[in-house]
Design a protein around this motif. Structure first.
Motif, PDB file in Angstrom:
ATOM      1  N   LEU A 264      50.471  40.051  31.916  1.00  0.00           N
ATOM      2  CA  LEU A 264      51.296  40.163  33.109  1.00  0.00           C
ATOM      3  C   LEU A 264      51.844  38.791  33.500  1.00  0.00           C
ATOM      4  N   LYS A 265      52.940  38.809  34.206  1.00  0.00           N
ATOM      5  CA  LYS A 265      53.529  37.573  34.704  1.00  0.00           C
ATOM      6  C   LYS A 265      52.756  37.114  35.932  1.00  0.00           C
ATOM      7  N   ILE A 266      52.181  35.919  35.863  1.00  0.00           N
ATOM      8  CA  ILE A 266      51.363  35.398  36.957  1.00  0.00           C
ATOM      9  C   ILE A 266      52.270  34.750  37.999  1.00  0.00           C
ATOM     10  N   LEU A 267      52.192  35.251  39.223  1.00  0.00           N
ATOM     11  CA  LEU A 267      52.945  34.641  40.318  1.00  0.00           C
ATOM     12  C   LEU A 267      52.171  33.509  40.966  1.00  0.00           C
ATOM     13  N   LYS A 268      50.864  33.704  41.085  1.00  0.00           N
ATOM     14  CA  LYS A 268      50.072  32.706  41.797  1.00  0.00           C
ATOM     15  C   LYS A 268      48.599  32.909  41.512  1.00  0.00           C
ATOM     16  N   THR A 269      47.859  31.831  41.404  1.00  0.00           N
ATOM     17  CA  THR A 269      46.407  31.855  41.307  1.00  0.00           C
ATOM     18  C   THR A 269      45.849  30.984  42.415  1.00  0.00           C
ATOM     19  N   ILE A 270      44.941  31.538  43.195  1.00  0.00           N
ATOM     20  CA  ILE A 270      44.389  30.842  44.353  1.00  0.00           C
ATOM     21  C   ILE A 270      42.890  30.669  44.144  1.00  0.00           C
ATOM     22  N   GLN A 271      42.423  29.452  44.308  1.00  0.00           N
ATOM     23  CA  GLN A 271      40.986  29.221  44.307  1.00  0.00           C
ATOM     24  C   GLN A 271      40.481  29.409  45.729  1.00  0.00           C
ATOM     25  N   GLY A 272      39.796  30.524  45.962  1.00  0.00           N
ATOM     26  CA  GLY A 272      39.323  30.841  47.296  1.00  0.00           C
ATOM     27  C   GLY A 272      38.198  29.926  47.738  1.00  0.00           C
ATOM     28  N   SER A 273      37.943  29.939  49.028  1.00  0.00           N
ATOM     29  CA  SER A 273      36.841  29.154  49.570  1.00  0.00           C
ATOM     30  C   SER A 273      35.521  29.732  49.076  1.00  0.00           C
ATOM     31  N   ALA A 274      34.639  28.840  48.655  1.00  0.00           N
ATOM     32  CA  ALA A 274      33.358  29.281  48.111  1.00  0.00           C
ATOM     33  C   ALA A 274      32.577  30.035  49.169  1.00  0.00           C
ATOM     34  N   GLY A 275      32.115  31.215  48.807  1.00  0.00           N
ATOM     35  CA  GLY A 275      31.330  32.033  49.722  1.00  0.00           C
ATOM     36  C   GLY A 275      29.997  32.364  49.113  1.00  0.00           C
ATOM     37  N   ARG A 276      29.526  33.566  49.387  1.00  0.00           N
ATOM     38  CA  ARG A 276      28.213  33.953  48.921  1.00  0.00           C
ATOM     39  C   ARG A 276      28.309  35.149  47.994  1.00  0.00           C
ATOM     40  N   TRP A 277      27.824  34.988  46.788  1.00  0.00           N
ATOM     41  CA  TRP A 277      27.734  35.991  45.732  1.00  0.00           C
ATOM     42  C   TRP A 277      29.092  36.377  45.163  1.00  0.00           C
ATOM     43  N   THR A 278      30.005  36.882  45.996  1.00  0.00           N
ATOM     44  CA  THR A 278      31.298  37.317  45.476  1.00  0.00           C
ATOM     45  C   THR A 278      32.256  37.571  46.626  1.00  0.00           C
ATOM     46  N   ILE A 279      33.529  37.784  46.298  1.00  0.00           N
ATOM     47  CA  ILE A 279      34.486  38.313  47.273  1.00  0.00           C
ATOM     48  C   ILE A 279      34.224  39.812  47.387  1.00  0.00           C
ATOM     49  N   THR A 280      33.830  40.260  48.554  1.00  0.00           N
ATOM     50  CA  THR A 280      33.446  41.659  48.728  1.00  0.00           C
ATOM     51  C   THR A 280      34.627  42.557  49.052  1.00  0.00           C
ATOM     52  N   ASP A 281      35.656  42.026  49.725  1.00  0.00           N
ATOM     53  CA  ASP A 281      36.779  42.865  50.118  1.00  0.00           C
ATOM     54  C   ASP A 281      37.996  41.984  50.362  1.00  0.00           C
ATOM     55  N   SER A 282      39.163  42.591  50.345  1.00  0.00           N
ATOM     56  CA  SER A 282      40.412  41.869  50.593  1.00  0.00           C
ATOM     57  C   SER A 282      41.455  42.866  51.084  1.00  0.00           C
ATOM     58  N   HIS A 283      42.513  42.335  51.677  1.00  0.00           N
ATOM     59  CA  HIS A 283      43.565  43.212  52.186  1.00  0.00           C
ATOM     60  C   HIS A 283      44.827  42.391  52.395  1.00  0.00           C
ATOM     61  N   LEU A 284      45.990  43.061  52.251  1.00  0.00           N
ATOM     62  CA  LEU A 284      47.282  42.415  52.444  1.00  0.00           C
ATOM     63  C   LEU A 284      47.849  42.765  53.805  1.00  0.00           C
ATOM     64  N   SER A 285      48.583  41.833  54.385  1.00  0.00           N
ATOM     65  CA  SER A 285      49.296  42.107  55.626  1.00  0.00           C
ATOM     66  C   SER A 285      50.433  43.083  55.348  1.00  0.00           C
ATOM     67  N   PRO A 286      50.953  43.770  56.375  1.00  0.00           N
ATOM     68  CA  PRO A 286      52.015  44.762  56.149  1.00  0.00           C
ATOM     69  C   PRO A 286      53.250  44.199  55.462  1.00  0.00           C
ATOM     70  N   ASN A 287      53.556  42.919  55.686  1.00  0.00           N
ATOM     71  CA  ASN A 287      54.732  42.322  55.042  1.00  0.00           C
ATOM     72  C   ASN A 287      54.401  41.686  53.697  1.00  0.00           C
ATOM     73  N   ASN A 288      53.171  41.858  53.217  1.00  0.00           N
ATOM     74  CA  ASN A 288      52.726  41.357  51.901  1.00  0.00           C
ATOM     75  C   ASN A 288      52.702  39.837  51.805  1.00  0.00           C
ATOM     76  N   GLU A 289      52.835  39.123  52.898  1.00  0.00           N
ATOM     77  CA  GLU A 289      52.927  37.663  52.847  1.00  0.00           C
ATOM     78  C   GLU A 289      51.577  36.975  53.020  1.00  0.00           C
ATOM     79  N   ARG A 290      50.581  37.686  53.537  1.00  0.00           N
ATOM     80  CA  ARG A 290      49.269  37.087  53.774  1.00  0.00           C
ATOM     81  C   ARG A 290      48.176  37.973  53.178  1.00  0.00           C
ATOM     82  N   MET A 291      47.078  37.349  52.815  1.00  0.00           N
ATOM     83  CA  MET A 291      45.927  38.070  52.289  1.00  0.00           C
ATOM     84  C   MET A 291      44.677  37.551  52.976  1.00  0.00           C
ATOM     85  N   ILE A 292      43.773  38.476  53.312  1.00  0.00           N
ATOM     86  CA  ILE A 292      42.465  38.106  53.832  1.00  0.00           C
ATOM     87  C   ILE A 292      41.399  38.549  52.848  1.00  0.00           C
TER      88      ILE A 292
END
Length: 654
Positions: A264-292
Motif C-alpha cells: 500500500l502507499k504509505i501516507l504517514k507513519t507516526i511514532q506514538g507516545s510510549a504507553g503500557r503494553w499496547t495501543i488498546t483503541d483508536s478513533h478518527l475525528s469526523p473530518n478525518n484530520e485527527r486521531m486519538i
C-alpha cells in the motif's frame, strides 16, 4: 476487584513483561508457586506416569516455556541498560493447564453433584456450543423489512432470488425512472475472497480501520506505531526491502531499516507516545484530520493524520487537581492511577468519551477539561461509544461485568444512575459498536455471542437493581487461554437483546464487531473477527452469509488480480483476526490478524474483495455510473423503437 487493582506497579516498572492485562499473552507466572526442573520431573511423573529416568518430557516443557520467554529483559531506571533474563522457574498453574487443560477452564460454578455432566461439557477451544441460525429469525426479518436498515426493495429482490444486477438493470430499462440508487446496486455485493496480504508487521496490530470516507486506512500496533495508507491508489507490486530485526527494551521486536512490509502507499507513519503494553483503541475525528489512541494509562493522545506533524497532544482524564509525579516507563503517574481501554470522538469532534477501570469519562476539547466522570461498572470497561451521530448526549459503556449501560448526560444528576441496562451476556464484553441512529447497537461477548440491542427495549435501572444484576460468569474462565467450556446458560435469564449471532470465537483478545456501511449496504449486515482465523458476516436476520478464512489468505508476493492461491494445510498457521473494517465505497474489507505460530510475532493485514473487483480497470463508483449511462441509453433506444407515428417525444412532452 478490577484488573487494575491486582497489578503490582512497582514490579511493572522493574520488568516490562510482567503485565497481565486483558490482551496479554498468558505466558507469565500466574501463580506465586514455582517449580524448578526437579519439581517439574516429579509432577510430570505423578500426572503422566512417565519415569524420571527419561528427561525428555521435562526438557520439552522447559523448552516450551523458554521459547515463549526468550530475550526477556530487565530495564534499569534510565531505560537504557538491559540484561537478558533466563527462565529458571515456571508457574504451577501454567503447568497444570498444559498437563490438563480442563483443570483451568472447566466451569466451577456448577453444582458439585454435576461433575460428570461438567466433564462432558469440555471440548475443543473453538467448540461452538450453540450453533448459528440456519433459517431467518422473525425479529431480524422484521428489522430488515422495517426500513431502518436500508432500502426494502433490494431485500425483496433477495427473497425472490433476483440478485443479478445486470438483470435488474435490464428489467427496468423500459421504465424511465432515472438512475438506480447506489445502495440498490451494491447491497448484495459482499466481500467473498479469503484475501491477499497487503501489509506485514513484527508487532501485533490492535486496531485497523478505514476513515469515514474510506480514502485512507490506518493501523495501530503494539510497538506504538501508527501507519496511515492511501486507499485511493491500488496496491503496488511487492518489493522486498532489507530488514534487520532487534529486540527492544520493552520486549517488542523492532527493525532499524524499515518498519514493515506493505504494498500500500504509505501516507504517514507516526511514532506514538510510549504507553503500557499496547495501543488498546483508536478513533478518527469526523473530518478525518485527527486521531486519538489509548494505551492503558490515564492519558489519551491526539495526533494529526493529514499533515507532516508528529506532535502528540495529551488528553488527561485524571482529576484536575491531581499532582503528577515523575513519569514512569509505562506512563503511570502513581499507584492511584487507572487505565483507559477505549476512546471515541463525538459527532462534532469537540468531545472525547473514554472508558477504563470501571469508569467512563467525557473530555471537552474546546474547554480543555474533563467534564464527566461516572463510576459505571464493577469491572473494567473494555469498550464505550456514543449512541448517535447527532446529539452526543447518550453514552454506552460495555464491561467485563457482562453488562452494557446506557447513560444520558442530561439526566445523570447526583445519583449517577444509568438510564437503562442491556442484559443478556453471561461473560465479559469485548466491544460495543453503534449504528449511529441512537437506537441500535451490537456487542461482542466472551460468551461467544454477538448481540443486537434496541435501546428502546433496555432494562430499567430499577429492574436491574432488583434482580437483573445477577452475575452468571463462569469462575476461573480466562478467555486469553483460547478455550471456552460449555456454559450453564445460553443467555442471561433476563435477556433483553433483540437478536443473537453465533459461530465465531471471541477468545485470546478483545475481538471487535461492526455494522456494514450504510452508504452501500444500509447497515443490513453485521461482521466480526474471530480467534479461529475466520471473518464472519451475518445478515441481520441471524444467518451467516459469508465466512472468509484468513488461513487461506494469499501471500503479498502474488498478483492481487490473479486467482486466489489456497495454501496447503501444512503451510497454514493459527491466525487470530482482531479487527475488520468494511470499505464504505466498495465491496472490500481489510482484516488485521495475528499469526500466533511465529517468533518473533507477526501480524498481517489482508484485503478481501467482492470477487472480480480487482480485475476492473476502474472503481466501483465508475462502474455504477457506467451502468446507469448504459441503462439510460437502452431506455432511449427502446422508446425510439416503440414510437407511434405522430406521437410526441418524451422530451417534447416534458
Amino acid at each position: 476487584m478490577s484488573e487494575y487493582d491486582r497489578i503490582d506497579f512497582g514490579m511493572l516498572e522493574e520488568n516490562d513483561d510482567d503485565y497481565d492485562g486483558p490482551d496479554a499473552y498468558v505466558d507469565e507466572e500466574d501463580d506465586d508457586t514455582v517449580l524448578d526442573l526437579e519439581d517439574l520431573q516429579d509432577l510430570i511423573q505423578e500426572r503422566t506416569g512417565v519415569a524420571q529416568e527419561s528427561p525428555m518430557l521435562p526438557q520439552i516443557f522447559l523448552s516450551l516455556f523458554n521459547s515463549q520467554n526468550v530475550h526477556r529483559t530487565n530495564t534499569g531506571g534510565d531505560g537504557n541498560s538491559s540484561e537478558p533474563r533466563q527462565l529458571r522457574t515456571i508457574g504451577i498453574q501454567d503447568l497444570h493447564h498444559l498437563l490438563n487443560p480442563r483443570s483451568l477452564d472447566s466451569p466451577t460454578d456448577y453444582e458439585e453433584d454435576d461433575e460428570e455432566e461438567e466433564s462432558e461439557n469440555v471440548g475443543e477451544w473453538h467448540q461452538v456450543w450453540f450453533p448459528p441460525h440456519k433459517e431467518p429469525q422473525q425479529p431480524g426479518v422484521e428489522l430488515l423489512m422495517g426500513g431502518e436498515f436500508g432500502s426494502v426493495s433490494s431485500k425483496f429482490r433477495s427473497k425472490r432470488n433476483r440478485r443479478n444486477i445486470s438483470q435488474m438493470i435490464l428489467g427496468q430499462s423500459s421504465r424511465p425512472r432515472g438512475a438506480i440508487s447506489r445502495e440498490n446496486m451494491t447491497s448484495e455485493l459482499i466481500p467473498n475472497t479469503n484475501g491477499i496480504a497487503v501489509a506485514s508487521y513484527t508487532a501485533n496490530v490492535y486496531c485497523g480501520q478505514f476513515s469515514r470516507d474510506s480514502s485512507f486506512y490506518y493501523t495501530c500496533c503494539q510497538d506504538f506505531r501508527l501507519h496511515i495508507y492511501d486507499m485511493t491508489s491500488p496496491p503496488s507490486p511487492y518489493m522486498k526491502r532489507p530488514r534487520t530485526l532487534r529486540r527492544s527494551a520493552t520486549g517488542v521486536w523492532d527493525d532499524s531499516d524499515c518498519d514493515h512490509d506493505t504494498t500500500l502507499k504509505i501516507l504517514k507513519t507516526i511514532q506514538g507516545s510510549a504507553g503500557r503494553w499496547t495501543i488498546t483503541d483508536s478513533h478518527l475525528s469526523p473530518n478525518n484530520e485527527r486521531m486519538i489512541y489509548s494505551s492503558i494509562s490515564p492519558t489519551v493522545y491526539m495526533t494529526s493524520t493529514l499533515d507532516s506533524s508528529v506532535t502528540q497532544t495529551p488528553i488527561s482524564f485524571q482529576e484536575p487537581n491531581h499532582r503528577q509525579r515523575a513519569r514512569t516507563h509505562w506512563g503511570w503517574d502513581d499507584e492511584n492511577s487507572f487505565g483507559i481501554w477505549s476512546c471515541r470522538f463525538s459527532a462534532d469532534g469537540n468531545e472525547v468519551v473514554a472508558g477504563g477501570s470501571g469508569q467512563i469519562f467525557v473530555y471537552d476539547l474546546l474547554a480543555d477539561r474533563r467534564t464527566v466522570k461516572i463510576i459505571a461498572h464493577e469491572d473494567d470497561v473494555n469498550s464505550c461509544c456514543w449512541a448517535d451521530t447527532a446529539s452526543g448526549n447518550v453514552l454506552i459503556s460495555a464491561s467485563d461485568d457482562t453488562f452494557l449501560k446506557v447513560w444520558d448526560r442530561r439526566s445523570l444528576g447526583a445519583s449517577q444512575k444509568p438510564s437503562g441496562v442491556l442484559v443478556g451476556h453471561t461473560e465479559g464484553i469485548t466491544n460495543v459498536s453503534a449504528k449511529g441512529d441512537g437506537r441500535y447497537i451490537i456487542s461482542n461477548g466472551k460468551d461467544q455471542a454477538l448481540r443486537l440491542w434496541d435501546l428502546r427495549k433496555m432494562c430499567s435501572s430499577e429492574d436491574f437493581d432488583n434482580g437483573a444484576n445477577r452475575d452468571y460468569r463462569s469462575r476461573g474462565f480466562d478467555y486469553r487461554y483460547g478455550h471456552y467450556s460449555k456454559p450453564k446458560h445460553a443467555a442471561h435469564p433476563r435477556d433483553c437483546s433483540v437478536m443473537t449471532y453465533r459461530g465465531h470465537a471471541v477468545l485470546r483478545t478483545l475481538i471487535r464487531c461492526h455494522f456494514s456501511p450504510a452508504e452501500t449496504t444500509g447497515g443490513q449486515y453485521i461482521y466480526s473477527g474471530s480467534a479461529d482465523g475466520k471473518i464472519h458476516i451475518w445478515s441481520l436476520d441471524g444467518r451467516i452469509v459469508q465466512v472468509l478464512d484468513r488461513s487461506k489468505t494469499s501471500a503479498m508476493t502474488l498478483d492481487p488480480s490473479a486467482e486466489e492461491c489456497i495454501l496447503p494445510n501444512s503451510a497454514r498457521s493459527t491466525v487470530c483476526v482482531r479487527d475488520v473494517s468494511w470499505n464504505s465505497n466498495e465491496p472490500m474489507m481489510m482484516s488485521a490478524g495475528w499469526d500466533g505460530g511465529r517468533s518473533p510475532p507477526k501480524s498481517v493485514v489482508a484485503r478481501h474483495e467482492w470477487r472480480g473487483l480487482s480485475k476492473m480497470s476502474y472503481g466501483l463508483e465508475d462502474w455504477i455510473e457506467k451502468q446507469n449511462i448504459e441503462r439510460n441509453e437502452r431506455a432511449t433506444r427502446t422508446r425510439q423503437t416503440l414510437r407511434v407515428p405522430g406521437a410526441f417525444d418524451v422530451e417534447e412532452d416534458d
